[in-house]
Design a protein around this motif. Structure first.
Motif, mmCIF file in Angstrom:
data_model
loop_
_atom_site.group_PDB
_atom_site.id
_atom_site.type_symbol
_atom_site.label_atom_id
_atom_site.label_comp_id
_atom_site.label_asym_id
_atom_site.label_seq_id
_atom_site.Cartn_x
_atom_site.Cartn_y
_atom_site.Cartn_z
ATOM 1 N N GLU A 1 0.836 -1.210 0.000
ATOM 2 C CA GLU A 1 0.000 0.000 0.000
ATOM 3 C C GLU A 1 0.868 1.256 0.000
ATOM 4 O OE1 GLU A 1 -1.219 -2.286 3.076
ATOM 5 O OE2 GLU A 1 -1.450 -3.336 1.157
ATOM 6 N N ASP A 2 1.946 1.207 0.833
ATOM 7 C CA ASP A 2 2.817 2.374 0.899
ATOM 8 C C ASP A 2 3.459 2.640 -0.449
ATOM 9 O OD1 ASP A 2 2.153 2.791 3.450
ATOM 10 O OD2 ASP A 2 3.843 1.646 4.312
ATOM 11 N N ILE A 3 3.840 1.543 -1.133
ATOM 12 C CA ILE A 3 4.459 1.667 -2.456
ATOM 13 C C ILE A 3 3.468 2.313 -3.410
ATOM 14 C CG2 ILE A 3 5.339 0.378 -4.447
ATOM 15 C CD1 ILE A 3 7.274 0.465 -2.081
ATOM 16 N N SER A 4 2.193 1.813 -3.338
ATOM 17 C CA SER A 4 1.150 2.350 -4.205
ATOM 18 C C SER A 4 0.994 3.845 -3.948
ATOM 19 C CB SER A 4 -0.183 1.638 -3.952
ATOM 20 O OG SER A 4 -0.050 0.300 -4.267
ATOM 21 N N ARG A 5 0.972 4.208 -2.664
ATOM 22 C CA ARG A 5 0.816 5.620 -2.324
ATOM 23 C C ARG A 5 1.975 6.454 -2.874
ATOM 24 N NH1 ARG A 5 1.643 6.353 2.843
ATOM 25 N NH2 ARG A 5 0.569 4.390 3.313
ATOM 26 N N MET A 6 3.186 5.926 -2.783
ATOM 27 C CA MET A 6 4.369 6.666 -3.218
ATOM 28 C C MET A 6 4.446 6.803 -4.731
ATOM 29 S SD MET A 6 7.636 5.696 -0.932
ATOM 30 C CE MET A 6 7.192 4.166 -0.181
ATOM 31 N N THR A 7 4.117 5.731 -5.463
ATOM 32 C CA THR A 7 4.392 5.704 -6.900
ATOM 33 C C THR A 7 3.127 5.722 -7.769
ATOM 34 O OG1 THR A 7 4.320 3.307 -6.882
ATOM 35 C CG2 THR A 7 6.470 4.343 -6.578
ATOM 36 N N HIS B 1 15.279 -4.502 -12.038
ATOM 37 C CA HIS B 1 14.752 -5.340 -10.950
ATOM 38 C C HIS B 1 13.341 -4.938 -10.539
ATOM 39 C CE1 HIS B 1 18.961 -6.506 -10.722
ATOM 40 N NE2 HIS B 1 18.561 -7.575 -10.004
ATOM 41 N N ASN B 2 12.661 -4.189 -11.425
ATOM 42 C CA ASN B 2 11.261 -3.789 -11.196
ATOM 43 C C ASN B 2 11.094 -2.967 -9.929
ATOM 44 O OD1 ASN B 2 10.473 -5.322 -13.469
ATOM 45 N ND2 ASN B 2 10.558 -7.160 -12.178
ATOM 46 N N GLY B 3 12.136 -2.180 -9.642
ATOM 47 C CA GLY B 3 12.061 -1.324 -8.465
ATOM 48 C C GLY B 3 12.173 0.130 -8.876
ATOM 49 N N PHE B 4 12.383 0.982 -7.896
ATOM 50 C CA PHE B 4 12.613 2.407 -8.224
ATOM 51 C C PHE B 4 13.565 3.026 -7.189
ATOM 52 C CE2 PHE B 4 9.839 4.487 -5.128
ATOM 53 C CZ PHE B 4 9.033 3.428 -4.733
ATOM 54 N N ILE B 5 14.122 4.165 -7.661
ATOM 55 C CA ILE B 5 15.162 4.805 -6.823
ATOM 56 C C ILE B 5 14.859 6.298 -6.727
ATOM 57 C CG2 ILE B 5 16.708 4.992 -8.863
ATOM 58 C CD1 ILE B 5 19.055 4.675 -6.833
ATOM 59 N N THR B 6 14.979 6.848 -5.532
ATOM 60 C CA THR B 6 14.821 8.303 -5.339
ATOM 61 C C THR B 6 16.006 8.818 -4.501
ATOM 62 O OG1 THR B 6 13.550 7.979 -3.325
ATOM 63 C CG2 THR B 6 12.291 8.206 -5.384
ATOM 64 N N ALA C 1 20.838 11.111 0.724
ATOM 65 C CA ALA C 1 20.347 9.740 0.996
ATOM 66 C C ALA C 1 19.676 9.192 -0.268
ATOM 67 C CB ALA C 1 19.337 9.777 2.125
ATOM 68 N N PHE C 2 20.052 7.995 -0.636
ATOM 69 C CA PHE C 2 19.443 7.332 -1.796
ATOM 70 C C PHE C 2 18.527 6.237 -1.304
ATOM 71 C CE2 PHE C 2 23.091 9.463 -3.542
ATOM 72 C CZ PHE C 2 22.651 9.906 -4.785
ATOM 73 N N TYR C 3 17.248 6.246 -1.740
ATOM 74 C CA TYR C 3 16.268 5.243 -1.326
ATOM 75 C C TYR C 3 16.022 4.300 -2.484
ATOM 76 C CZ TYR C 3 15.332 8.409 2.581
ATOM 77 O OH TYR C 3 15.478 9.190 3.697
ATOM 78 N N ILE C 4 16.283 3.058 -2.220
ATOM 79 C CA ILE C 4 16.059 2.041 -3.275
ATOM 80 C C ILE C 4 14.946 1.098 -2.796
ATOM 81 C CG2 ILE C 4 17.080 0.147 -4.571
ATOM 82 C CD1 ILE C 4 19.815 1.678 -3.818
ATOM 83 N N TYR C 5 13.944 0.890 -3.674
ATOM 84 C CA TYR C 5 12.830 -0.030 -3.338
ATOM 85 C C TYR C 5 12.845 -1.195 -4.319
ATOM 86 C CZ TYR C 5 11.254 3.978 -0.637
ATOM 87 O OH TYR C 5 11.225 5.016 0.223
ATOM 88 N N LEU C 6 12.987 -2.378 -3.777
ATOM 89 C CA LEU C 6 13.022 -3.582 -4.637
ATOM 90 C C LEU C 6 11.985 -4.607 -4.129
ATOM 91 C CD1 LEU C 6 16.876 -4.034 -4.917
ATOM 92 C CD2 LEU C 6 15.328 -3.282 -6.731
ATOM 93 N N PRO C 7 11.277 -5.255 -5.023
ATOM 94 C CA PRO C 7 10.310 -6.301 -4.567
ATOM 95 C C PRO C 7 11.038 -7.458 -3.918
ATOM 96 C CG PRO C 7 10.456 -6.274 -6.961
ATOM 97 C CD PRO C 7 11.260 -5.105 -6.495
ATOM 98 N N VAL C 8 10.440 -7.939 -2.790
ATOM 99 C CA VAL C 8 11.083 -9.054 -2.075
ATOM 100 C C VAL C 8 10.702 -10.374 -2.738
ATOM 101 C CG1 VAL C 8 11.356 -10.199 0.169
ATOM 102 C CG2 VAL C 8 10.994 -7.750 0.062
#
Lengths: 502, 182
Positions: free
Chosen positions: A416-422, A480-485, A495-502
């Motif tokens: 849900e948080d991912i959905s909210r962010m992206t 890797h089907n993720g995103f970076i900010t 700070a670099f934030y990387i989100y990757l599916p587990v």
């Protein structure tokens, strides 16, 4: 439909009544004809008998010239009302006595005719010899009207009329009851047919009432219904299948379209990347080349001393090295685009430890600290993940003016948080990796721009770099089907934030 | 010659007619009423039955006798000529007096004298003879049938018991047109 139903009843009744009527009329006609002829015969016989009796009785009156006796005899005819006239002729053929009293002699034939009786118009008349022993003493004349016959025929007519009317009514009521055995099954069949055509319900069956032609018709009708029902269900099933297939195909098409769109987007993006790449590459690659060209010319034209020549060559060498570095980086970037490697479980702790070993010299030189613990295991291409971490750590070590302190942390983020962010439709949880440093930082407005290839925020003389590192990072995360900010402030680290599916 | 023959024929005819005209008054003295009576006598044979014993044989003649005054002349003979009663040919016999009287089946008695009539009837006693007469008390004095005249018509009186005694069976038809005396 009801009108049609009554019409078959009426037809049946009409047939029955017509048959009855014809039979009755024929019977009555035959009876009348028989009665007519038998009555004529009977009347003639009766008159003849009567004549014989009177003639026989009148012999003495004739023989002894007794007119009174003859009149008395003839007056006995009063008992027979249909005798309209009678007379006795004597032996010589003269009128001897007449009946009824006072009748004119002109009414009678002047002379007796031949013996026997004949019908003349509406009368039966004739002569009877008056014989005693062998001696003919005179002749009796009798004339009878046919009123008796007409009266009798009137009576017969009335009786026949009553019988016909009665029989007709009887036949009418009987046929009304009996025709039901034929018309009822037809009605029920017609009702069933109507109900089927109205409600389209082919499950209905006509009830069979008799084992006759109508029964056969009902059977055939029911068989037909069964066939129609079977065909109907087959058609319905076929339709459903067809619909299902259409749905399937539509879904497949839809999916294919989505896939195409994704691919197309990728293509558009890669095309844009390529254009940018071509532009930047030509610009960036030209710069060291121009430098090499300039210094080579200068070395060639001027008579230079040893010292200056050495400097020039050194500059040429460094330009060539830089160019080589640039080409390597570009090759790396382009290689990432063509990757098709299998994903495998990769422990990021091990990856970071390996990088620490790689940068051992630089870390000790800059007295840097790298804190990392409890990093997750990610499904991915381990080489690319290594490259990602390497680039980020390298940047943190590179873009700093003090002792670098690098903190690598991780946590789990819900879908849900991912959905909210992206705004994505995310499935399952993501791992958030944060690379935080105390480097020079950058203005937050460049937070997107930094991930573009050959985008440099700083003069390359102040900070070494090809301008490809972060672009590579973005590319890897995309793979890797993720995103970076990024989040940063000038002079306060980034700070670099990387989100990757587990 | 032919004309003469025709004339002769015509003359013969004329003489015939003339003769008959001349003769008629002579016969008429016994005529009409007696002619009727003569026919009646014959007619009695049709309505009366005689016993078979009255005849000697099946073809023996049926005899009608006339005794005394004969009022019929030839007319009676003409009336019965060629006639038969039950296969018996009819024969007329005339008797002048009792002495000539023979067995007969029917006897007309032309007498007015009661005494003579009684004698004749006595002679005929127990014979199958039908007795007929004009005599006034004939039916009351042993006779069977009497002719009498009423309103210009010849009528009959019949004494049935006497006829029955003579075994004569008179038809009821005849009895109906007659006056019956017992």
């Amino acid at each position: 439909m009801k009108i049609k139903g009554t019409s078959i009843q009426r037809k049946l009744m009409r047939v029955i009544l017509q048959t009855c009527g014809a039979v009755l009329i024929l019977t009555c006609t035959a009876f009348f004809a028989y009665e007519y002829y038998s009555f004529l015969r009977t009347t003639r016989i009766q008159l003849s008998t009567l004549g014989k009796v009177i003639a026989s009785n009148s012999t003495a009156a004739l023989a002894f010239d007794n007119r009174e006796d003859a009149s008395t005899l003839l007056s006995a005819l009063k008992a027979e009302p249909h005798i309209v006239a009678a007379c006795l002729y004597d032996e010589a053929g003269n009128v001897f006595s007449t009946y009824p009293e006072g009748i004119s002699v002109d009414v009678f034939p002047q002379r007796p005719g031949a013996d026997g009786y004949i019908y003349t118009g509406t009368y039966l008349e004739g002569f009877e010899p008056s014989v005693e022993g062998n001696k003919k003493l005179g002749t009796l004349y009798l004339k009878s009207d046919m009123e008796a016959m007409y009266a009798r025929f009137q009576l017969y007519g009335r009786i026949a009329f009553l019988v016909i009317v009665g029989s007709f009514f009887f036949a009418f009521f009987l046929s009304r009851r009996l025709q039901k055995t034929i018309s009822d099954p037809i009605h029920s069949l017609a009702d069933t047919a109507r109900s089927i055509s109205e409600h389209k319900d082919y499950g209905v069956r006509a009830t069979k009432s008799n084992v006759d032609e109508l029964g056969l018709l009902t059977d055939a009708f029911n068989q037909m219904l069964t066939q129609i029902e079977a065909q109907n269900s087959a058609i319905t099933a076929f339709n459903q299948q067809l619909e299902q297939k259409v749905h399937q195909r539509t879904a497949q098409l839809e999916q294919a379209k989505d896939e195409m769109e994704v691919i197309n987007n990728k293509l558009v993006k890669s095309n844009r990347d390529l254009e940018q790449f071509a532009y930047v590459a030509s610009h960036d690659l030209q710069e060291p080349l121009r430098k090499i060209h300039t210094f080579t010319e200068m070395a060639e034209k001027k008579a230079l001393d040893q010292e200056q020549q050495k400097l020039y060559f050194q500059k040429i060498k460094s330009s060539a090295k830089r160019m080589s570095e640039l080409i390597t980086a570009v090759l790396n970037y382009s290689r990432l685009s063509r990757t098709a490697e299998e994903f495998a479980d990769t422990d990021l702790n091990i990856v970071v430890e390996n990088i620490k070993t790689d940068f051992e010299l630089l870390i000790s030189e800059k007295n840097a600290t790298i804190e990392n613990k409890g990093l997750p295991v990610i499904k991915g291409i381990s080489l690319q993940l290594h490259q990602l971490c390497l680039n980020l750590i390298s940047n943190a070590l590179k873009f700093t003016e003090q002792q670098p302190v690098i903190q690598i942390t991780s946590r789990v983020v819900s879908a849900e948080d991912i959905s909210r962010m992206t705004g994505w439709v995310a499935n399952g949880n993501y791992a958030e990796l944060v690379f935080k440093d105390n480097g020079i930082g950058f203005d937050q407005q460049y937070a997107q721009k930094i991930f573009t290839i050959f985008q440099r925020l700083h003069d390359k003389h102040s900070y070494a770099g090809t301008g490809i590192g972060l672009a590579l990072c973005k590319k890897i995360v995309d793979n890797h089907n993720g995103f970076i900010t990024a989040q940063s402030e000038v002079g306060k680290g980034s700070a670099f934030y990387i989100y990757l599916p587990v | 010659m032919q004309n003469f023959a025709v004339l002769r024929k015509a003359a013969a005819c004329c003489s015939c007619i003339l003769f008959s005209v001349v003769c008629l008054p002579a016969q008429r003295t016994t005529s009409r009423e007696n002619q009727v009576k003569a026919v009646f006598l014959f007619n009695f044979t049709q309505f009366i039955e005689w016993p078979a014993s009255a005849f000697n044989s099946p073809d023996a003649p049926f005899i009608i006798g006339v005794i005394g005054n004969d009022p019929f002349g030839n007319y009676l003979d003409e009336t019965v000529a060629g006639e038969k009663v039950m296969n018996h040919p009819l024969v007329i016999q005339r008797y002048k007096d009792l002495g000539e009287l023979q067995t007969c089946h029917m006897l007309f008695i032309g007498q007015e004298d009661p005494q003579k009539i009684k004698t004749i009837l006595d002679v005929l006693n127990r014979r199958h003879t039908l007795t007929v007469s004009d005599y006034k008390n004939f039916a009351y004095s042993g006779g069977m049938i009497r002719f009498y005249t009423q309103e210009n018509k010849t009528r009959l009186q019949i004494n049935l018991s006497i006829a029955k005694a003579a075994e004569l069976n008179i038809s009821s038809k005849l009895l109906r047109v007659a006056e019956i005396i017992d």
